[in-house]
Each structure stands twice: as C-alpha cells, then as structure tokens.
Design a protein around this motif. Structure first.
Motif, PDB file in Angstrom:
ATOM      1  N   SER A 125      -6.380  -4.248  -5.922  1.00 29.99           N
ATOM      2  CA  SER A 125      -7.678  -3.596  -6.117  1.00 29.99           C
ATOM      3  C   SER A 125      -8.193  -2.978  -4.817  1.00 29.99           C
ATOM      4  N   GLU A 126      -7.970  -3.688  -3.691  1.00 26.10           N
ATOM      5  CA  GLU A 126      -8.407  -3.164  -2.400  1.00 26.10           C
ATOM      6  C   GLU A 126      -7.588  -1.940  -1.994  1.00 26.10           C
ATOM      7  N   VAL A 127      -6.295  -1.987  -2.265  1.00 24.17           N
ATOM      8  CA  VAL A 127      -5.424  -0.849  -1.932  1.00 24.17           C
ATOM      9  C   VAL A 127      -5.841   0.382  -2.713  1.00 24.17           C
ATOM     10  N   ARG A 128      -6.073   0.224  -4.016  1.00 23.10           N
ATOM     11  CA  ARG A 128      -6.444   1.366  -4.850  1.00 23.10           C
ATOM     12  C   ARG A 128      -7.804   1.926  -4.447  1.00 23.10           C
ATOM     13  N   ALA A 129      -8.725   1.021  -4.109  1.00 20.65           N
ATOM     14  CA  ALA A 129     -10.046   1.489  -3.676  1.00 20.65           C
ATOM     15  C   ALA A 129      -9.935   2.307  -2.390  1.00 20.65           C
ATOM     16  N   LEU A 143      -7.332   4.016  -1.379  1.00 16.01           N
ATOM     17  CA  LEU A 143      -6.686   5.293  -1.677  1.00 16.01           C
ATOM     18  C   LEU A 143      -7.676   6.280  -2.289  1.00 16.01           C
ATOM     19  N   VAL A 144      -8.519   5.773  -3.189  1.00 16.21           N
ATOM     20  CA  VAL A 144      -9.506   6.653  -3.834  1.00 16.21           C
ATOM     21  C   VAL A 144     -10.507   7.179  -2.814  1.00 16.21           C
ATOM     22  N   PRO A 166       0.805  -1.226   0.000  1.00 17.47           N
ATOM     23  CA  PRO A 166       0.000   0.000   0.000  1.00 17.47           C
ATOM     24  C   PRO A 166       0.837   1.273   0.000  1.00 17.47           C
ATOM     25  N   ASP A 167       1.984   1.258   0.676  1.00 18.61           N
ATOM     26  CA  ASP A 167       2.820   2.462   0.713  1.00 18.61           C
ATOM     27  C   ASP A 167       3.486   2.707  -0.639  1.00 18.61           C
ATOM     28  N   CYS A 168       3.901   1.635  -1.311  1.00 18.44           N
ATOM     29  CA  CYS A 168       4.512   1.800  -2.631  1.00 18.44           C
ATOM     30  C   CYS A 168       3.492   2.304  -3.640  1.00 18.44           C
ATOM     31  N   VAL A 169       2.263   1.771  -3.574  1.00 16.41           N
ATOM     32  CA  VAL A 169       1.219   2.188  -4.511  1.00 16.41           C
ATOM     33  C   VAL A 169       0.857   3.656  -4.301  1.00 16.41           C
ATOM     34  N   ALA A 170       0.902   4.107  -3.060  1.00 13.67           N
ATOM     35  CA  ALA A 170       0.560   5.504  -2.757  1.00 13.67           C
ATOM     36  C   ALA A 170       1.640   6.474  -3.220  1.00 13.67           C
TER      37      ALA A 170
END
Length: 399
Positions: free
Chosen positions: A179-183, A185-186, A146-150
């Motif tokens: 998909s859960e991480v991106r959701a 973040l949005v 999650p931190d890398c995706v952010a």
C-alpha cells in the motif's frame, strides 16, 4: 478445426507473478473488473469464481484462460499456491486434524542442526490453527518490491504473500508494504530502498534460485528445490528451540548462533510457537538466527548433525579423479545400471527402500554417518516415510 480464439490483448505473466495480479492487469486493459472478465468472457459452463484466485482455482477456469491467452496451463497452475504442491507444500489446504502430521513430516523429519527430531512441541495447542508451512494465519499487509511494482510487465509475485522471503533478489532491496509503495508511485514520491544485509541475503538468494531453477547450490552439494524449502523451514524451527531442550553440544551451538545475531536468545520468546504464528519482529530475529547458522555451518564453525545438515557443510578436499575409464563395458557400469534400477523401485516400494538403506548404512559406526546416507536416498527421490530411522532399522548401536 479452427484454432482457439484468443483475446486481442493478452500480455504474458511476469516471473513468479500471482494469478490474481496477472488477471488484474488483463482486466485493466479491457477497463473492467476481474470478476466481469472471468464471469462473462471465458465461455465456461460454471462461472463460479473462488474467493481467492491464488489458492486453488477451478481447473475449468484455468483451461479456459490457457485457451484465451495462449499461456501454458502448467504456467497458469504455477501462479497459484496449489500449483506448488509437492515442492513448496506437502498438501493444501492443511486441515486441522492433519496439522500435526504435516508439521512433523515437513519440519521435524528434516533436521539440520540436530540429529533426530529436535523438538516435541505440538502445533495443535495454538490458536489460530497452523495453516501450513510458510502460510501466515493473519496475512496482514502484503509486502512487495517497489521496482517490480513500478514495472507494468511484472505485477505482484505469488511468493510475496508467504513468510518465505524478505527481499527482492533482482533489485537488491527489502520488501515494503504494498500500500505504501503504490501510494508513493501515485504521488510521484521517492521510495526508500533498503538492501538486505548478509548473511540474510544468502538465504533469499537460495530460495530465489529454488523457485526459478528447481535446484539450489549449497556449500555441501546441490539439492532439489523441495529439499531446500524443507531444510530452511526446519532450520527456522531448530533455532527457535530453547537451549534447555538440547544436550551440552546442542546448547553450545544454539548460544553460538544467537550470539552471532546480536539478538537475545530466541528473541526473548518464552513459549514456543510455530514460526508462522510468531510476531513479525520475532520472525525477523528467527531469520537472522537461521542465516547465522547457515553461515557458521558453511564456514565450518559449527557442525550440522541433522539429516540434511551435510548439505551446509563445506565440501571435502579435492581428490584426483583418476584415469579416463575404459570404453568397454565393465563391472562398475553393470553395478550402476543395477543401482539405478534399485533406486527406481525404491521410489515406489517401501521394502526395497528399506533394503537399500540397510545396505548403505551397514558399515556406519555413527548416527551422523547413518543420517547422511539416509539423506542421500531422500534426495534421490525416495519418500521420507520409506526410510526408517536407525532405531526402526534395528541399529541400536548408533543411539
């Protein structure tokens, strides 16, 4: 000659980022789909794009990208799976007729816990076909940190699509469904981060070190990244074997390993299957068992008797290094020069490799000693197929 014309916006790829992820970030800057960015803005003669950009994209496309972005061609190649041949993979793709030889060479010829080839199962029996080490037949949901995706400068790691790691070392957390991480973040929601506990985390640290530095510092010695990937995959295979396939000592070792995990032996698996074709929960249990074996060997509580097992054993007690050598050339220096020449020849000549193996193992009185010497030549870059086993070398006294 004028310098190549760069795209006005071309941020560098993140650490271990997949090519598709980086291209997605580039295309987003220009507010267009990746397909349009590559088809109409590279200037290549054949704009045909592969279905999966992360596997083996055309070299012409990579060369054009290198010119447009200033990113080194070798770096771009490393952002694809084929760019990790022969370190992480022996070959890609693995065709059906080659699956068994590739499996035997990558997994079974690099024993860790047991001397010789521990298993005799055949990957060709199973469907879907075994695609190769670390490659899942049904990739399913992609996992990510999650931190890398952010982080807008990081993107998606190429290694997240493989069954190779289960955590992000830099941020000390398990990988979660992308998909859960991106959701989250949005929607601005907090993402629950769970650290990977020891000894599992130790395996991921070694793998991260291999991916980023090319070598791994193990309890017994430092090894090349290619050795680590094969050692780890072989360890996962060995802990999946039924105790009934081993002798008395091997049975006791497997039971000790599984007892340390708290899981049922083999996670309740009755029919052996390659690691990549196991259910996710069973793969998780195999990771726990491999980590337990790694820790038990490092602590000296089990003896890893395989070809690469000595890399996991504690180093011997310190011995005085001796006096400073004479500044004048001596017989030892002459010997080392000759030895380096012999090693260089053995890397391309099977006959020389066989002679060196015979020379090194002539005084061995145990199969374990023979396999340690054989492993040392393998780590010097001599191909495994050039190094026969004890039986092939005529050492029937070690069987």
């Amino acid at each position: 000659m004028s310098p190549p014309r760069r795209w006005p916006l071309h941020p560098p790829p993140g650490p271990l980022e997949a090519l598709s992820s980086w291209l997605g970030r580039l295309a987003e800057l220009y507010e267009m789909p990746v397909h349009d960015l590559l088809r109409h803005n590279l200037g290549v003669v054949d704009p045909t794009l592969p279905t999966d950009l992360d596997v083996d994209p055309p070299m012409a496309m990579l060369m054009a990208l290198a010119e447009k972005t200033g990113v080194d061609l070798a770096r771009l190649r490393s952002m694809t799976l084929v760019g990790w041949v022969p370190w992480l993979f022996d070959t890609l793709p693995v065709h059906v007729q080659d699956a068994q030889p590739v499996f035997d060479s990558y997994v079974r010829d690099n024993s860790v816990l047991f001397a010789g080839k521990a298993g005799t199962h055949h990957v060709l029996r199973f469907r879907p076909e075994w695609a190769g080490p670390w490659l899942l037949p049904y990739p399913g949901a992609l996992r990510a940190c999650p931190d890398c995706v952010a982080d807008p400068d990081r993107g998606i790691s190429l290694m997240w699509r493989l069954a190779l790691m289960t955590s992000c070392i830099e941020h000390d957390c398990r990988l979660l469904e992308l998909s859960e991480v991106r959701a989250a973040l949005v929607l601005g929601r907090e993402v629950h981060r769970e650290p990977l506990e020891e000894p599992r985390a130790a395996l991921d640290r070694c793998t991260h070190q291999a991916l980023t530095t090319g070598r791994v510092a193990l309890p017994g010695r430092s090894v090349h990244a290619g050795v680590w990937f094969r050692l780890l995959r072989s360890l996962l295979d060995e802990v999946s074997l039924a105790a009934s396939t081993q002798g008395t000592r091997g049975k006791a070792m497997l039971r000790q390993i599984w007892q340390a995990t708290g899981h049922e032996e083999r996670a309740g698996m009755n029919v052996w299957r390659p690691f990549e074709q196991l259910r996710e929960d069973v793969r998780e249990a195999m990771w726990d068992a491999a980590a337990a074996a790694f820790q038990l060997a490092a602590d000296g509580l089990i003896t890893a008797r395989g070809r690469l097992g000595s890399a996991l054993q504690p180093p011997p007690p310190y011995v005085y290094d001796g006096d400073e050598p004479s500044p004048f050339r001596n017989a030892w220096q002459d010997f080392m020069s000759a030895w380096e020449e012999a090693l260089a020849s053995a890397r391309t000549d099977p006959a020389t490799a066989r002679q060196l193996l015979g020379l090194l193992t002539g005084g061995c009185h145990t199969l374990e000693g023979f396999e340690k010497e054989r492993a040392s030549l393998y780590e010097e870059g001599i191909p495994a197929e050039f190094l026969p086993g004890a039986r092939e070398l005529g050492r029937l006294d070690l069987m």
